[in-house]
Design a protein around this motif. Structure first.
Motif, PDB file in Angstrom:
ATOM      1  N   MET A   5     -37.953  93.387  27.350  1.00  0.00           N
ATOM      2  CA  MET A   5     -38.525  93.805  28.449  1.00  0.00           C
ATOM      3  C   MET A   5     -37.817  94.801  29.539  1.00  0.00           C
ATOM      4  SD  MET A   5     -41.747  91.383  29.431  1.00  0.00           S
ATOM      5  CE  MET A   5     -42.395  92.466  30.759  1.00  0.00           C
ATOM      6  N   GLY A   6     -36.345  94.453  29.262  1.00  0.00           N
ATOM      7  CA  GLY A   6     -35.395  95.193  30.131  1.00  0.00           C
ATOM      8  C   GLY A   6     -35.426  94.979  31.502  1.00  0.00           C
ATOM      9  N   LEU A   7     -35.647  93.718  31.809  1.00  0.00           N
ATOM     10  CA  LEU A   7     -35.929  93.136  33.234  1.00  0.00           C
ATOM     11  C   LEU A   7     -34.680  92.041  33.533  1.00  0.00           C
ATOM     12  CD1 LEU A   7     -39.649  92.144  33.288  1.00  0.00           C
ATOM     13  CD2 LEU A   7     -38.543  94.432  34.306  1.00  0.00           C
ATOM     14  N   SER A   8     -34.081  92.150  34.470  1.00  0.00           N
ATOM     15  CA  SER A   8     -32.788  91.487  34.839  1.00  0.00           C
ATOM     16  C   SER A   8     -33.246  90.467  35.942  1.00  0.00           C
ATOM     17  CB  SER A   8     -31.697  92.334  35.293  1.00  0.00           C
ATOM     18  OG  SER A   8     -32.014  93.174  36.166  1.00  0.00           O
ATOM     19  N   LEU A   9     -34.296  89.665  35.709  1.00  0.00           N
ATOM     20  CA  LEU A   9     -35.068  88.671  36.780  1.00  0.00           C
ATOM     21  C   LEU A   9     -34.211  87.214  36.437  1.00  0.00           C
ATOM     22  CD1 LEU A   9     -38.460  89.992  36.728  1.00  0.00           C
ATOM     23  CD2 LEU A   9     -36.299  90.649  38.325  1.00  0.00           C
ATOM     24  N   SER A  10     -34.237  86.620  37.384  1.00  0.00           N
ATOM     25  CA  SER A  10     -33.952  85.175  37.423  1.00  0.00           C
ATOM     26  C   SER A  10     -34.996  84.425  37.434  1.00  0.00           C
ATOM     27  CB  SER A  10     -32.932  84.766  38.429  1.00  0.00           C
ATOM     28  OG  SER A  10     -32.385  83.585  38.350  1.00  0.00           O
ATOM     29  N   VAL A  11     -35.310  83.708  36.387  1.00  0.00           N
ATOM     30  CA  VAL A  11     -36.542  82.790  36.607  1.00  0.00           C
ATOM     31  C   VAL A  11     -36.373  81.288  36.228  1.00  0.00           C
ATOM     32  CG1 VAL A  11     -38.128  84.527  35.629  1.00  0.00           C
ATOM     33  CG2 VAL A  11     -36.986  83.075  34.020  1.00  0.00           C
ATOM     34  N   GLY A  12     -37.156  80.256  36.767  1.00  0.00           N
ATOM     35  CA  GLY A  12     -37.004  79.131  36.600  1.00  0.00           C
ATOM     36  C   GLY A  12     -37.362  78.851  35.260  1.00  0.00           C
ATOM     37  N   PHE A  13     -37.228  77.198  34.963  1.00  0.00           N
ATOM     38  CA  PHE A  13     -37.657  76.572  33.659  1.00  0.00           C
ATOM     39  C   PHE A  13     -39.101  76.707  33.399  1.00  0.00           C
ATOM     40  CE2 PHE A  13     -37.799  73.188  30.644  1.00  0.00           C
ATOM     41  CZ  PHE A  13     -36.807  73.567  29.640  1.00  0.00           C
ATOM     42  N   ALA A  14     -39.136  77.348  32.335  1.00  0.00           N
ATOM     43  CA  ALA A  14     -40.739  77.840  31.990  1.00  0.00           C
ATOM     44  C   ALA A  14     -41.292  76.467  31.357  1.00  0.00           C
ATOM     45  CB  ALA A  14     -40.754  79.037  31.021  1.00  0.00           C
ATOM     46  N   PHE A  15     -42.054  75.500  32.139  1.00  0.00           N
ATOM     47  CA  PHE A  15     -42.867  74.471  31.835  1.00  0.00           C
ATOM     48  C   PHE A  15     -44.006  74.440  32.437  1.00  0.00           C
ATOM     49  CE2 PHE A  15     -44.041  69.919  32.263  1.00  0.00           C
ATOM     50  CZ  PHE A  15     -44.348  69.777  31.016  1.00  0.00           C
ATOM     51  N   SER A  16     -45.071  74.041  31.727  1.00  0.00           N
ATOM     52  CA  SER A  16     -46.399  74.152  31.947  1.00  0.00           C
ATOM     53  C   SER A  16     -47.193  72.999  31.513  1.00  0.00           C
ATOM     54  CB  SER A  16     -47.232  75.405  32.030  1.00  0.00           C
ATOM     55  OG  SER A  16     -48.435  75.349  32.360  1.00  0.00           O
ATOM     56  N   MET A  17     -47.670  72.006  32.217  1.00  0.00           N
ATOM     57  CA  MET A  17     -48.363  71.029  31.790  1.00  0.00           C
ATOM     58  C   MET A  17     -49.653  71.436  31.250  1.00  0.00           C
ATOM     59  SD  MET A  17     -48.859  67.638  31.259  1.00  0.00           S
ATOM     60  CE  MET A  17     -47.315  67.397  32.059  1.00  0.00           C
ATOM     61  N   GLN A  18     -50.357  72.529  31.721  1.00  0.00           N
ATOM     62  CA  GLN A  18     -51.494  73.195  31.170  1.00  0.00           C
ATOM     63  C   GLN A  18     -51.257  73.545  29.768  1.00  0.00           C
ATOM     64  OE1 GLN A  18     -52.073  76.154  34.738  1.00  0.00           O
ATOM     65  NE2 GLN A  18     -54.255  75.439  34.447  1.00  0.00           N
ATOM     66  N   ALA A  19     -49.971  74.116  29.515  1.00  0.00           N
ATOM     67  CA  ALA A  19     -49.566  74.562  28.252  1.00  0.00           C
ATOM     68  C   ALA A  19     -49.691  73.302  27.230  1.00  0.00           C
ATOM     69  CB  ALA A  19     -48.309  75.149  28.293  1.00  0.00           C
ATOM     70  N   VAL A  20     -49.172  72.173  27.855  1.00  0.00           N
ATOM     71  CA  VAL A  20     -48.851  70.894  26.842  1.00  0.00           C
ATOM     72  C   VAL A  20     -50.340  70.500  26.543  1.00  0.00           C
ATOM     73  CG1 VAL A  20     -48.204  68.595  26.888  1.00  0.00           C
ATOM     74  CG2 VAL A  20     -47.003  70.279  27.891  1.00  0.00           C
ATOM     75  N   ILE A  21     -51.275  70.340  27.521  1.00  0.00           N
ATOM     76  CA  ILE A  21     -52.740  70.000  27.447  1.00  0.00           C
ATOM     77  C   ILE A  21     -53.344  70.625  26.510  1.00  0.00           C
ATOM     78  CG2 ILE A  21     -54.968  69.523  28.442  1.00  0.00           C
ATOM     79  CD1 ILE A  21     -53.361  68.737  31.191  1.00  0.00           C
ATOM     80  N   GLU A  22     -53.244  72.342  26.450  1.00  0.00           N
ATOM     81  CA  GLU A  22     -54.129  72.939  25.702  1.00  0.00           C
ATOM     82  C   GLU A  22     -53.572  72.902  24.562  1.00  0.00           C
ATOM     83  OE1 GLU A  22     -54.093  78.052  25.129  1.00  0.00           O
ATOM     84  OE2 GLU A  22     -54.061  77.305  27.255  1.00  0.00           O
ATOM     85  N   THR A  23     -52.150  73.060  23.987  1.00  0.00           N
ATOM     86  CA  THR A  23     -51.457  72.943  22.835  1.00  0.00           C
ATOM     87  C   THR A  23     -51.906  71.339  22.063  1.00  0.00           C
ATOM     88  OG1 THR A  23     -49.645  73.981  23.473  1.00  0.00           O
ATOM     89  CG2 THR A  23     -49.371  73.034  21.382  1.00  0.00           C
ATOM     90  N   VAL A  24     -51.963  70.445  22.967  1.00  0.00           N
ATOM     91  CA  VAL A  24     -52.423  69.198  22.287  1.00  0.00           C
ATOM     92  C   VAL A  24     -53.738  69.260  22.001  1.00  0.00           C
ATOM     93  CG1 VAL A  24     -52.860  66.655  22.784  1.00  0.00           C
ATOM     94  CG2 VAL A  24     -50.397  67.888  23.325  1.00  0.00           C
ATOM     95  N   LEU A  25     -54.662  69.846  22.708  1.00  0.00           N
ATOM     96  CA  LEU A  25     -56.197  69.865  22.494  1.00  0.00           C
ATOM     97  C   LEU A  25     -56.542  70.571  21.091  1.00  0.00           C
ATOM     98  CD1 LEU A  25     -57.839  70.131  26.024  1.00  0.00           C
ATOM     99  CD2 LEU A  25     -58.021  67.919  24.256  1.00  0.00           C
ATOM    100  N   VAL A  26     -55.748  71.849  21.066  1.00  0.00           N
ATOM    101  CA  VAL A  26     -55.961  72.848  19.923  1.00  0.00           C
ATOM    102  C   VAL A  26     -55.704  72.147  18.650  1.00  0.00           C
ATOM    103  CG1 VAL A  26     -55.294  74.905  18.924  1.00  0.00           C
ATOM    104  CG2 VAL A  26     -55.917  74.657  21.482  1.00  0.00           C
ATOM    105  N   PHE A  27     -54.349  71.600  18.646  1.00  0.00           N
ATOM    106  CA  PHE A  27     -54.095  70.975  17.286  1.00  0.00           C
ATOM    107  C   PHE A  27     -54.438  69.896  17.219  1.00  0.00           C
ATOM    108  CE2 PHE A  27     -50.957  74.428  17.913  1.00  0.00           C
ATOM    109  CZ  PHE A  27     -50.667  75.074  16.698  1.00  0.00           C
ATOM    110  N   PHE A  28     -54.918  68.967  18.091  1.00  0.00           N
ATOM    111  CA  PHE A  28     -55.562  67.641  17.803  1.00  0.00           C
ATOM    112  C   PHE A  28     -56.846  68.000  17.178  1.00  0.00           C
ATOM    113  CE2 PHE A  28     -58.289  63.972  18.839  1.00  0.00           C
ATOM    114  CZ  PHE A  28     -57.489  62.822  18.267  1.00  0.00           C
TER     115      PHE A  28
END
Length: 622
Positions: free
Chosen positions: A139-162
């Motif tokens: 995207m051509g962005l020189s931004l500093s971001v934190g560690f990308a972790f989301s509990m919502q993503a974990v729950i969503e992934t577990v539910l979908v694949f389960f």
């Protein structure tokens, strides 16, 4: 030993068989988890202000990925269940109740699903930061971001694949109730009837593809086919393509193989007769699989090629609308003299010329300004003087397909002036001066009535790295008529970079899925054919000759959908480039080459696995 213990033992024993299935599933989970993480991440929510389409792209892509992965896992699971039917029949013959066998298969699938989820989410957790960095770079962005972790993503992934694994587990549970014992024992040997070559079907298949390609390459604006069919046109093209692909595999391929079998010189050379017979025997089942793979390949190549082509040509796209680094309406502003390469201040008049169907607005500049602007842009133009009855026109939006013919004259204040020269390359930044530009001789320009305004056009070096200067100049401009090539590039690269990120990873998932489907099918056939190859070895056929036969047989199954998918994709991308009037040849070749290389790697893995299966059986049989 409990059923659960037996299920774990079976998984360990069949790990080689389940290896690629688990690997492909883990890869799908990693990609889905990454999309879910980016969708729910607070850092991405901040990025959404930079690229407003970001969250929408991630959400829709995650949904598409979920549907596709579900179909892929269900489809792949059916191949493994076919290989397990004989084992299920043995359990039943030994007196194990159907309910217990059903629970055994259910436990096995659930355990495999849990293992895949744990590994996939774990790896996705560690890889999400690297993927986020890749996204920002695209995207051509020189931004500093934190560690990308989301509990919502974990729950969503577990539910979908389960849920997906729960469905496959229930399918395994039902296997024991769907078939009779004798059918389970002969499940691996059950084949397809050899199809007959039908000339009519072969001709219909070829004609369907020719018609689909012809319709796809018709011009959207001028084609009578588009006027008649309207919005139904894309659906008709897709339908004809799928029909033609299916008939091509089911009839044309059968017809060619039958011709080869009748040629004694070819058929009796090596193991050609056996290879062609095996392909003919299974062609009906293969035709459906190959059609799916060709369609998925074409979709991946078309979507990926179009997105990559757009990203690849971002520079040219920006240059087509903003040839100057900065342009604004107003007075000159203070800038670092060492940074400025060229600066042109000029006046332009806004006039409206009445037309038969509609009035046309023009921006008018004098010939002296035109020469200064072209010199700043590096145009090689002969120095000549316009007469009072002549005019030059610059129209970067002119489209020969939409306009039947270019005007030869233009009426200015009731006086017809001949268009002496016509240019389609932009001479000004179109966001600042939208619309065609007319060039008059200096005297006629001074006499012309019209709304007069002062504009500044500035060319600097390395404009992409001076966004701070762009924002400063825009803040000091009183009107909204400010344009920046560097900012336009940043906006375009952010949008197309996000699309490229999504398209590339969805393409990878599709590619892994299609390659895995062929692998599963060929390995199933390797299990069915291993005894035949053992017999051939015992009567004197060398391992070298058998491996050569395997390469040909597997090669046809891989090559046929790849070639057809590349053809479909090439035609679709030709239509896309014609619609956008953009040259996508170079990026499309790069994209197709990358797709083909990965596909060939899958072919090599499949050939190796096939040879390993028959070689192991030869060693065991002695």
């Amino acid at each position: 030993m409990t059923l659960f213990d037996l299920a774990l033992k079976n998984i360990r024993r069949n790990m080689k068989s389940y290896g690629l299935y688990i690997g492909a599933t883990i890869f799908s989970i990693i990609i889905y988890f990454t999309f879910a993480t980016l969708k729910h991440s607070d850092d991405i929510s901040g990025l959404a202000e930079t690229s407003k389409q970001m969250q929408g792209i991630m959400s829709s892509s995650a949904f598409v990925l979920m549907i596709f992965v579900a179909i892929f896992i269900l489809y792949s699971n059916s191949f493994f269940m076919k290989r397990r039917k004989k084992e299920v029949a043995l359990y039943s013959l030994l007196g194990v109740r159907k309910r217990a066998i059903g629970f055994l298969l259910f436990f096995e699938n659930i355990v495999i699903g849990i293992i895949s989820l744990v590994i996939g989410v774990g790896l996705g957790f560690f890889l999400s930061q690297a993927l986020l960095s890749l996204l920002l770079k695209l995207m051509g962005l020189s931004l500093s971001v934190g560690f990308a972790f989301s509990m919502q993503a974990v729950i969503e992934t577990v539910l979908v694949f389960f849920l997906i694994f729960l469905v496959t587990s229930l399918m395994g549970y039902r296997v024991i109730y769907q078939f009779k014992l004798i059918e389970l024992f002969h499940a691996e040997k059950k084949g397809e009837e050899q199809p007959k070559a039908r000339m009519i079907s072969a001709l219909v298949g070829v004609l369907s593809l020719v018609l689909a390609y012809w319709l796809a390459l018709q011009d959207l604006m001028t084609s009578s086919a588009w006027r008649v069919l309207g919005l139904a046109m894309p659906l008709i093209i897709i339908g004809l393509t799928i029909l033609g692909s299916y008939l091509l595999f089911n009839s044309v391929l059968v017809y060619i193989l039958n011709i080869l079998k009748r040629r004694k010189k070819w058929a009796w050379k090596g193991l050609h007769l056996m290879t062609s017979s095996q392909l003919l025997y299974r062609i009906r089942g293969n035709a459906k699989t190959l059609t799916i793979i060709a369609t998925l390949s074409a979709t991946t190549i078309t979507a990926g090629g179009a997105i990559f082509g757009t990203y690849y040509n971002t520079d040219k796209s920006v240059e087509a609308v903003a040839p100057f680094s900065f342009m604004w309406e107003g007075e000159k502003q203070d800038m670092d003299a060492d940074l400025v390469e060229d600066a042109v201040g000029f006046e332009a008049k806004d006039i409206t010329v009445p037309g038969e169907q509609y009035d046309q607005s023009y921006y008018v500049i004098d010939e002296e300004t035109f020469m200064k602007l072209t010199e700043a842009l590096g145009w090689d133009i002969d120095d000549h003087e316009l007469g009072r009855d002549e005019v030059m026109m610059v129209d970067p939006f002119y489209d020969e397909q939409m306009q039947q013919g270019r005007e030869e004259t233009v009426a200015i204040e009731g006086e017809e002036k001949k268009i002496n020269q016509f240019y389609q390359d932009p001479i000004v930044n179109t966001p600042t001066l939208p619309g065609p530009t007319l060039v008059l001789d200096d005297a006629s320009f001074q006499e012309l009535d019209g709304e007069n305004a002062t504009y500044q056009a500035v060319q600097i070096a390395d404009e992409k790295n001076h966004l701070d200067l762009s924002k400063e100049l825009e803040a000091n401009t009183d009107t909204e008529r400010f344009s920046s090539a560097g900012q336009s590039y940043q906006d375009a690269i952010a949008s197309s970079g996000a699309m490229l990120f999504v398209g590339s990873f969805l393409g990878l998932v599709f590619l892994v899925a299609t390659g895995s489907i062929i692998f599963f099918k060929m390995m199933t056939e390797a299990e069915e054919d291993k005894d035949k190859y053992t017999v051939l070895y015992k009567i004197g056929v060398s391992k070298k000759e058998m491996k050569k036969t395997v390469r040909y047989q597997v090669g046809l199954i891989f090559l046929a959908p790849l070639v057809l998918g590349l053809m479909h994709g090439a035609v679709a991308l030709m239509a896309f480039s014609s619609l956008l009037q953009a040259n996508l040849l170079e990026p499309v070749i790069i994209w197709m080459a990358a797709y083909t290389v990965i596909y060939i790697l899958y072919y090599a893995v499949t050939v190796r696995g096939f040879n390993k299966t028959i070689t192991r059986n030869i060693v065991q049989e002695g």
